[in-house]
Design a protein around this motif. Structure first.
Motif, short mmCIF file in Angstrom:
data_model
loop_
_atom_site.label_atom_id
_atom_site.label_comp_id
_atom_site.label_asym_id
_atom_site.label_seq_id
_atom_site.Cartn_x
_atom_site.Cartn_y
_atom_site.Cartn_z
N ALA A 78 -22.28 -9.40 -6.72
CA ALA A 78 -20.91 -8.90 -6.52
C ALA A 78 -20.29 -8.52 -7.86
CB ALA A 78 -20.06 -9.96 -5.83
N ASP A 79 -19.47 -7.46 -7.83
CA ASP A 79 -18.81 -7.02 -9.06
C ASP A 79 -17.67 -7.95 -9.44
OD1 ASP A 79 -20.13 -4.28 -9.60
OD2 ASP A 79 -19.71 -4.26 -7.47
N MET A 80 -16.96 -8.46 -8.44
CA MET A 80 -15.85 -9.39 -8.69
C MET A 80 -15.85 -10.46 -7.60
SD MET A 80 -12.72 -6.81 -9.54
CE MET A 80 -11.83 -7.87 -10.63
N VAL A 81 -15.40 -11.65 -7.97
CA VAL A 81 -15.35 -12.75 -6.99
C VAL A 81 -14.00 -13.46 -7.08
CG1 VAL A 81 -16.50 -14.82 -6.11
CG2 VAL A 81 -17.82 -13.13 -7.37
N PHE A 82 -13.44 -13.79 -5.91
CA PHE A 82 -12.16 -14.52 -5.84
C PHE A 82 -12.34 -15.74 -4.93
CE2 PHE A 82 -11.23 -10.23 -7.01
CZ PHE A 82 -10.20 -10.33 -7.93
N ASN A 83 -11.42 -16.72 -5.11
CA ASN A 83 -11.50 -17.94 -4.30
C ASN A 83 -10.50 -17.84 -3.15
OD1 ASN A 83 -11.27 -20.52 -3.21
ND2 ASN A 83 -11.85 -21.48 -5.14
N HIS A 84 -11.02 -17.81 -1.90
CA HIS A 84 -10.11 -17.64 -0.75
C HIS A 84 -9.32 -18.92 -0.43
CE1 HIS A 84 -14.20 -18.19 1.39
NE2 HIS A 84 -13.61 -19.35 1.46
N ARG A 85 -9.51 -19.96 -1.21
CA ARG A 85 -8.68 -21.17 -1.01
C ARG A 85 -7.59 -21.27 -2.08
NH1 ARG A 85 -13.52 -23.46 0.90
NH2 ARG A 85 -13.37 -23.29 3.15
N GLU A 86 -7.57 -20.31 -3.02
CA GLU A 86 -6.57 -20.36 -4.09
C GLU A 86 -5.31 -19.61 -3.70
OE1 GLU A 86 -9.19 -20.75 -8.03
OE2 GLU A 86 -7.81 -19.02 -8.04
N GLU A 87 -4.17 -20.22 -3.92
CA GLU A 87 -2.87 -19.58 -3.68
C GLU A 87 -2.85 -18.25 -4.45
OE1 GLU A 87 1.24 -20.44 -2.35
OE2 GLU A 87 -0.46 -21.78 -2.24
N GLY A 88 -2.37 -17.20 -3.81
CA GLY A 88 -2.17 -15.94 -4.54
C GLY A 88 -3.42 -15.10 -4.72
N TYR A 89 -4.53 -15.46 -4.04
CA TYR A 89 -5.77 -14.69 -4.29
C TYR A 89 -5.68 -13.28 -3.71
CZ TYR A 89 -7.72 -15.07 0.46
OH TYR A 89 -7.96 -14.94 1.81
N VAL A 90 -4.89 -13.10 -2.64
CA VAL A 90 -4.77 -11.77 -2.05
C VAL A 90 -4.12 -10.81 -3.06
CG1 VAL A 90 -3.66 -10.42 -0.21
CG2 VAL A 90 -4.77 -12.60 0.34
N LYS A 91 -3.04 -11.31 -3.69
CA LYS A 91 -2.35 -10.50 -4.70
C LYS A 91 -3.29 -10.22 -5.88
CE LYS A 91 1.73 -9.59 -7.23
NZ LYS A 91 1.07 -9.24 -8.44
N ALA A 92 -4.08 -11.24 -6.24
CA ALA A 92 -5.02 -11.06 -7.37
C ALA A 92 -6.03 -9.95 -7.04
CB ALA A 92 -5.74 -12.37 -7.66
N ILE A 93 -6.50 -9.90 -5.78
CA ILE A 93 -7.45 -8.83 -5.39
C ILE A 93 -6.73 -7.47 -5.46
CG2 ILE A 93 -8.87 -7.88 -3.51
CD1 ILE A 93 -9.38 -10.78 -2.58
N GLN A 94 -5.49 -7.45 -4.91
CA GLN A 94 -4.72 -6.18 -4.94
C GLN A 94 -4.52 -5.71 -6.37
OE1 GLN A 94 -1.49 -7.55 -2.57
NE2 GLN A 94 -1.84 -6.04 -0.95
N ASP A 95 -4.15 -6.63 -7.25
CA ASP A 95 -3.93 -6.27 -8.65
C ASP A 95 -5.21 -5.73 -9.28
OD1 ASP A 95 -1.36 -7.05 -8.39
OD2 ASP A 95 -1.59 -8.97 -9.44
N ALA A 96 -6.35 -6.30 -8.86
CA ALA A 96 -7.63 -5.92 -9.49
C ALA A 96 -8.15 -4.58 -8.98
CB ALA A 96 -8.66 -7.02 -9.24
N ILE A 97 -8.07 -4.35 -7.66
CA ILE A 97 -8.74 -3.14 -7.12
C ILE A 97 -7.82 -2.22 -6.34
CG2 ILE A 97 -11.05 -4.20 -7.01
CD1 ILE A 97 -10.58 -4.33 -3.90
N GLY A 98 -6.56 -2.61 -6.17
CA GLY A 98 -5.68 -1.79 -5.31
C GLY A 98 -5.99 -2.13 -3.86
N GLY A 99 -6.86 -1.34 -3.24
CA GLY A 99 -7.26 -1.63 -1.85
C GLY A 99 -8.75 -1.42 -1.70
N ALA A 100 -9.31 -1.97 -0.60
CA ALA A 100 -10.75 -1.82 -0.35
C ALA A 100 -10.96 -0.78 0.75
CB ALA A 100 -11.35 -3.15 0.07
N ASP A 101 -11.97 0.07 0.58
CA ASP A 101 -12.29 1.04 1.63
C ASP A 101 -12.83 0.35 2.88
OD1 ASP A 101 -11.78 3.45 0.10
OD2 ASP A 101 -13.54 2.89 -1.10
N ILE A 102 -13.59 -0.73 2.64
CA ILE A 102 -14.22 -1.46 3.75
C ILE A 102 -13.97 -2.94 3.53
CG2 ILE A 102 -16.44 -2.03 4.84
CD1 ILE A 102 -17.51 0.64 3.65
N ILE A 103 -13.63 -3.66 4.59
CA ILE A 103 -13.52 -5.13 4.50
C ILE A 103 -14.41 -5.73 5.58
CG2 ILE A 103 -12.02 -7.16 4.65
CD1 ILE A 103 -9.73 -5.46 3.61
N LEU A 104 -15.34 -6.61 5.17
CA LEU A 104 -16.14 -7.36 6.14
C LEU A 104 -15.50 -8.73 6.27
CD1 LEU A 104 -19.85 -6.57 5.15
CD2 LEU A 104 -18.23 -5.20 6.47
#
Ligand SMILES: NC(=O)c1ccc[n+]([C@@H]2O[C@H](COP(=O)([O-])OP(=O)(O)OC[C@H]3O[C@@H](n4cnc5c(N)ncnc54)[C@H](OP(=O)(O)O)[C@@H]3O)[C@@H](O)[C@H]2O)c1
Length: 322
Positions: A187-213
């Motif tokens: 994976a190019d980047m990894v985030f912790n889905h149990r950490e507060e604020g991880y959704v914002k961290a993903i948004q800050d890093a990539i904007g949005g994803a074309d595909i979400i599994l």
């Protein structure tokens, strides 16, 4: 032969190891596999508990995914012969056993580079990852893909396949060990889905994803609608309950929510998926990560673990020779 048998739907106590189960009869288009390892999938527990939409007749032997050596073939089978190393994504007689039958169209040769435990980890995880990305999302090289729950069996398969076809891959896991596995898998980047604020961290890093599994849509679907990019697709793979979402979230970005179901595949889909899996073994990107192997008699523990595990690091497998 030894096999796990279920006589009543319900809890894990209904998984019984029986020593003298008759060998399954082999149909004309079937392969008899001397099983070395069987994959343990979450769906095996939904079926055992009796809550799944499609249930087998009782008593039955659980398990769809197996790897081993061909012991015999039906009269119309030409692709396999006794002694071939194989794995299957579906079984007629049940994979949690010393021998299992499978329709030849669901069986594929297992590369010498992979162990039987790895072969048993191919079935549902890899075929689901390929179905989601190739058949459903029609993923294109250069697109970005968030794998929400990347440390599990389907997640790791998806990371490997997504990288192989040229996607930018962002994965999530719930522990440091899981995150390290996802990163080391490519994976190019990894985030912790149990950490507060991880959704914002993903948004800050990539904007949005074309595909979400999505592996846990009853928890994450609304977050996914915020994380998906314009005209992006959210693929619902795992779901263990209900969730309230705001459909308006799909409007501005014209995003789509798509279901994925490994059980409903056409023969054409299967041919394409087999080709991807075979190529993955040949080239080497397909490299299942087995986190734990249990003796066949410990199927109860494996069923408990596959549902209650937090901190997943790959696939759970049964060793059917022990
Ligand atoms: N639609 C189909 O045809 C199909 C086919 C195969 C599987 N599935 C379903 O897909 C799901 C995954 O299967 P699997 O075999 O990969 O199971 P698994 O090996 O048990 O993996 C579960 C994954 O979910 C992650 N997870 C846990 N909490 C999460 C959260 N809050 N947000 C995001 N991810 C979270 C886990 O991460 P951590 O443990 O690191 O937290 C782990 O990566 C299951 O629900 C299964 O039933 C569906």
């Amino acid at each position: 032969m030894k096999a796990i048998r279920v006589a009543t739907f319900g809890g894990i106590e209904n998984l019984k190891l029986e020593p003298n189960v008759p060998l399954p009869a082999v149909g004309k288009k079937e392969v008899l596999i001397k099983v070395s390892a069987a994959g343990v999938n979450p769906v095996d527990t939904y079926i055992r508990s009796g809550t799944y939409a499609r249930l087998p007749e009782l008593p039955y032997t659980p398990g769809s995914d197996a790897a081993g050596v061909v012991e015999g073939v039906g009269s119309e089978v030409t692709r396999f012969k006794k002694g071939d190393r194989v794995c299957t994504v579906r079984s007629v007689s049940g994979a949690y056993a010393e021998y299992a039958t499978a329709e030849d169209k669901f069986v594929t040769h297992l590369s010498d580079q992979l162990s039987f435990a790895q072969g048993a980890a191919i079935g549902a995880p890899y075929y689901t990852a390929v179905k989601a990305l190739h058949i459903r999302a029609r993923a294109r090289p250069g697109e970005s893909c968030l794998i929400h729950g990347a440390s599990g069996a389907v997640g790791i398969a998806a990371v490997q396949y997504a990288k192989a076809i040229g996607l930018y891959v962002v994965g999530t896991a719930g522990t440091k060990e899981g995150m390290a596995l996802v990163k080391n898998t490519g994976a190019d980047m990894v985030f912790n889905h149990r950490e507060e604020g991880y959704v914002k961290a993903i948004q800050d890093a990539i904007g949005g994803a074309d595909i979400i599994l999505e592996m846990l849509s009853n928890v994450n679907l609304q977050k996914d609608l915020e994380l998906v990019d314009t005209r992006g697709r959210v693929l619902v793979i795992g779901c263990r309950g209900t969730i309230e979402i705001n459909p308006r979230s799909t409007m501005a970005k014209e995003s789509s929510i798509m279901g994925v179901n490994l059980m409903t595949v056409t023969d054409e889909d299967f041919k394409e998926m087999h080709s991807v899996i075979k190529a993955g073994m040949h080239v080497g990107w397909l490299d299942p990560k087995v986190s734990k192997v249990y003796p066949l008699g410990e199927a109860k523990t494996a069923h408990h673990d596959v549902i209650n595990n937090q901190g997943t690091t790959g696939k759970l497998v049964l060793d059917t020779t022990k």
